[in-house]
Design an enzyme around this catalytic site. Structure first.
Site, mmCIF file in Angstrom:
data_model
loop_
_atom_site.group_PDB
_atom_site.id
_atom_site.type_symbol
_atom_site.label_atom_id
_atom_site.label_comp_id
_atom_site.label_asym_id
_atom_site.label_seq_id
_atom_site.Cartn_x
_atom_site.Cartn_y
_atom_site.Cartn_z
ATOM 1 N N ASP A 104 0.846 -1.207 0.000
ATOM 2 C CA ASP A 104 0.000 0.000 0.000
ATOM 3 C C ASP A 104 0.882 1.259 0.000
ATOM 4 O O ASP A 104 0.636 2.206 -0.754
ATOM 5 C CB ASP A 104 -0.909 -0.033 1.243
ATOM 6 C CG ASP A 104 -1.828 1.183 1.314
ATOM 7 O OD1 ASP A 104 -2.715 1.287 0.456
ATOM 8 O OD2 ASP A 104 -1.638 2.022 2.210
ATOM 9 N N LYS B 281 1.645 4.241 -3.058
ATOM 10 C CA LYS B 281 1.594 5.698 -2.857
ATOM 11 C C LYS B 281 2.899 6.354 -3.308
ATOM 12 O O LYS B 281 2.889 7.421 -3.930
ATOM 13 C CB LYS B 281 1.294 6.011 -1.396
ATOM 14 C CG LYS B 281 -0.129 5.592 -1.007
ATOM 15 C CD LYS B 281 -0.352 5.624 0.487
ATOM 16 C CE LYS B 281 -1.783 5.218 0.825
ATOM 17 N NZ LYS B 281 -1.967 4.926 2.241
HETATM 18 P P1 NHO Z 1 -14.319 -0.807 0.906
HETATM 19 O O1 NHO Z 1 -15.078 -0.397 2.128
HETATM 20 O O2 NHO Z 1 -13.818 -2.182 0.773
HETATM 21 O O3 NHO Z 1 -15.245 -0.428 -0.335
HETATM 22 C C1 NHO Z 1 -14.952 -0.773 -1.658
HETATM 23 C C2 NHO Z 1 -16.288 -1.080 -2.305
HETATM 24 O O4 NHO Z 1 -16.109 -1.268 -3.710
HETATM 25 C C3 NHO Z 1 -16.918 -2.343 -1.764
HETATM 26 O O5 NHO Z 1 -18.225 -2.036 -1.348
HETATM 27 C C4 NHO Z 1 -16.926 -3.294 -2.968
HETATM 28 O O6 NHO Z 1 -18.071 -4.104 -2.983
HETATM 29 C C5 NHO Z 1 -16.957 -2.316 -4.110
HETATM 30 N N1 NHO Z 1 -16.476 -2.883 -5.396
HETATM 31 C C6 NHO Z 1 -15.407 -3.668 -5.606
HETATM 32 N N2 NHO Z 1 -15.309 -3.994 -6.900
HETATM 33 C C7 NHO Z 1 -16.351 -3.395 -7.537
HETATM 34 C C8 NHO Z 1 -16.817 -3.360 -8.872
HETATM 35 N N3 NHO Z 1 -16.193 -4.006 -9.833
HETATM 36 N N4 NHO Z 1 -17.934 -2.618 -9.147
HETATM 37 C C9 NHO Z 1 -18.591 -1.966 -8.187
HETATM 38 N N5 NHO Z 1 -18.199 -1.980 -6.892
HETATM 39 C C10 NHO Z 1 -17.103 -2.687 -6.565
HETATM 40 O O7 NHO Z 1 -13.036 0.132 0.693
HETATM 41 P P2 NHO Z 1 -12.926 1.691 1.020
HETATM 42 O O8 NHO Z 1 -12.233 1.891 2.293
HETATM 43 O O9 NHO Z 1 -14.255 2.340 0.823
HETATM 44 O O10 NHO Z 1 -11.931 2.174 -0.137
HETATM 45 C C11 NHO Z 1 -12.398 2.541 -1.398
HETATM 46 C C12 NHO Z 1 -11.212 3.023 -2.220
HETATM 47 O O11 NHO Z 1 -10.620 4.139 -1.572
HETATM 48 C C13 NHO Z 1 -10.094 1.974 -2.380
HETATM 49 O O12 NHO Z 1 -9.511 2.092 -3.657
HETATM 50 C C14 NHO Z 1 -9.100 2.401 -1.315
HETATM 51 O O13 NHO Z 1 -7.770 2.003 -1.589
HETATM 52 C C15 NHO Z 1 -9.240 3.907 -1.435
HETATM 53 N N6 NHO Z 1 -8.744 4.607 -0.296
HETATM 54 C C16 NHO Z 1 -9.246 4.346 0.950
HETATM 55 C C17 NHO Z 1 -8.677 4.944 2.065
HETATM 56 C C18 NHO Z 1 -9.283 4.703 3.428
HETATM 57 O O14 NHO Z 1 -8.866 5.278 4.424
HETATM 58 N N7 NHO Z 1 -10.333 3.883 3.526
HETATM 59 C C19 NHO Z 1 -7.535 5.765 1.846
HETATM 60 C C20 NHO Z 1 -7.121 6.080 0.539
HETATM 61 C C21 NHO Z 1 -7.733 5.481 -0.510
HETATM 62 O O15 NHO Z 1 -5.806 7.210 2.599
HETATM 63 C C22 NHO Z 1 -6.541 6.052 2.895
HETATM 64 C C23 NHO Z 1 -5.596 4.839 2.944
HETATM 65 O O16 NHO Z 1 -4.663 4.779 2.182
HETATM 66 C C24 NHO Z 1 -5.917 3.742 3.891
HETATM 67 C C25 NHO Z 1 -4.726 2.741 4.074
HETATM 68 N N8 NHO Z 1 -5.213 1.419 4.403
HETATM 69 C C26 NHO Z 1 -3.834 3.246 5.201
HETATM 70 O O17 NHO Z 1 -3.188 4.285 5.054
HETATM 71 O O18 NHO Z 1 -3.755 2.540 6.294
#
Ligand code: NHO
Length: 369
Positions: free
Chosen positions: A228, A232
């Site tokens: 991850d 970045k």
């Molecule tokens: P989830 O809750 O797993 O939601 C993803 C959703 O997409 C699920 O509901 C899934 O069913 C759906 N999905 C998957 N494939 C699909 C498809 N083909 N069609 C339609 N839907 C589909 O994940 P998140 O947390 O909501 O994350 C969503 C995106 O945001 C991901 O790409 C994730 O990498 C990105 N993101 C999340 C975060 C965060 O805090 N949650 C951050 C940045 C980007 O800065 C954060 C970060 O880097 C977190 C990291 N783990 C850390 O620093 O510790």
């Protein structure tokens, strides 16, 4: 004076997706209530991995929360979604809130049809260098004439990391080095494993603690393997002008012990992790004897092109050592800023702050349409 209708299509309704939809609702309401408003936002598509809500005549979705539960309409593959959105009677912004690679691979096709994209999904920008080129050769904020693409939340969630780096580069500063803590999970883990004030728990116990607090990915190994953070850094290095082939083309230290690489499940991994607490305690003691603490960091050295991710020791007075909670910190060393880097710090994970970056990107696109 007629407000301009802009169609919004949202893929993914997980933690970030739901928070984004909430913010979108607020934004649309603000537009509709302000007299003389320039925009009228219509949500025309919402899909999960299996189902989709949309109408052939592009009318707005109402009540998506209950409709999504009851619909049985299967979702469309990306190529068909491109066709559906390309025929909408107005400008379209696609919001990809998934971490899906297939959707990311389709960005060039969406952009070429004039569809704009905003997303926190790291896959498109940290995959192959070819995909990166295809995206920015198509986008209007690249070398092309297609839609605009913005991905602020792909690094540091809502923190203005990517926009700041872009502005440093565009205004002619020379970015020499980027370093910091890029993972909310790793930040929390090490801030509690070895606080500057001393103490701290066993490493395995802190991993379980981080998981229980909802900071880790569902399978904690996806955070601990360093990928991850590598994704970045790939994004930032490319924005700084380096041709990074992939997130596995530079050294990345994994915190998964060799012996546990073959564990078949995340649960089995967590059960066996305590066997390796001794090794982590050893590292902690070593740092302690030098008056330092260990932290999981990443860096990009622009002149040499060296990118690396892994554990390093820091003086207790260093800003990286003194982070709190799951905060990120990113320092830009440039010609203009000299030895006092430009530093961005704050919450780097979580639905609301990540969605904020996505919504802000949507507003950027609206101003360009
Ligand atoms: P989830 O809750 O797993 O939601 C993803 C959703 O997409 C699920 O509901 C899934 O069913 C759906 N999905 C998957 N494939 C699909 C498809 N083909 N069609 C339609 N839907 C589909 O994940 P998140 O947390 O909501 O994350 C969503 C995106 O945001 C991901 O790409 C994730 O990498 C990105 N993101 C999340 C975060 C965060 O805090 N949650 C951050 C940045 C980007 O800065 C954060 C970060 O880097 C977190 C990291 N783990 C850390 O620093 O510790």
């Amino acid at each position: 004076h007629h407000p301009r209708q802009v169609f919004v299509a949202v893929i993914g309704a997980g933690g970030v997706g739901k928070a984004f939809l909430h913010q979108l609702h607020g934004l649309a309401q603000k537009f509709s209530q302000s007299p003389g408003s320039t925009y009228y936002l219509s949500l025309i598509w919402l899909s999960t991995s299996k189902k989709a809500l949309y109408h052939p005549d592009y009318r707005s979705l109402s009540n998506w929360e209950s409709e999504l539960q009851h619909t049985t309409t299967p979702t469309l593959p990306p190529s068909q979604l491109v066709e559906y959105l390309a025929k909408a009677p107005g400008k379209v912004v696609l919001v990809d809130n998934t971490s899906n690679q297939e959707i990311a691979d389709s960005y060039p096709a969406f952009l070429k049809k004039g569809i704009n994209i905003v997303t926190p999904n790291k896959k498109a920008f940290s995959g192959s260098y070819q995909l990166w080129n295809d995206i920015f050769n198509a986008a209007s904020n690249g070398k092309g004439f297609g839609g605009y693409v913005f991905h602020e939340s792909s690094v540091g969630a809502g923190l203005p990391v990517i926009s700041s780096l872009n502005e440093l580069v565009e205004t002619g500063d020379e970015v020499r080095r980027i370093e910091g803590v890029f993972s909310g999970t790793m930040s929390f883990l090490f801030n509690s494993f070895q606080p500057t004030s001393g103490g701290g728990g066993k490493f395995s116990a802190e991993v379980i603690n981080a998981k229980e607090k909802g900071f880790t990915e569902p399978d904690a190994r996806d955070d601990l393997n360093g990928l991850d953070v590598a994704r970045k850094l790939t994004i930032l290095a490319r924005l700084a002008g380096l041709k990074i082939e992939s997130p596995t083309s530079f050294p990345v230290q994994s915190l998964i012990p060799k012996e546990l690489e073959s564990c078949s499940s995340g649960d089995e991994f967590l059960q066996r992790l305590p066997e390796f607490d001794g090794q982590m305690d050893e590292l902690k003691k070593e740092a302690e004897q030098e008056g330092k603490v260990i932290r999981f960091v990443g860096s990009v050295d622009v002149p040499t092109g060296a990118v690396k991710v892994g554990l390093e020791k820091f003086d207790k007075s260093h800003p990286i050592a003194a982070l709190k909670g799951s905060d990120n910190i990113i320092a830009f060393y440039t010609k203009r800023y000299g030895d006092n880097p430009l530093i961005i710090q704050g919450a780097g994970a979580g639905g609301d702050v990540t969605a904020m970056g996505v919504t802000a990107d949507l507003i950027k696109v609206l101003r360009l349409l």
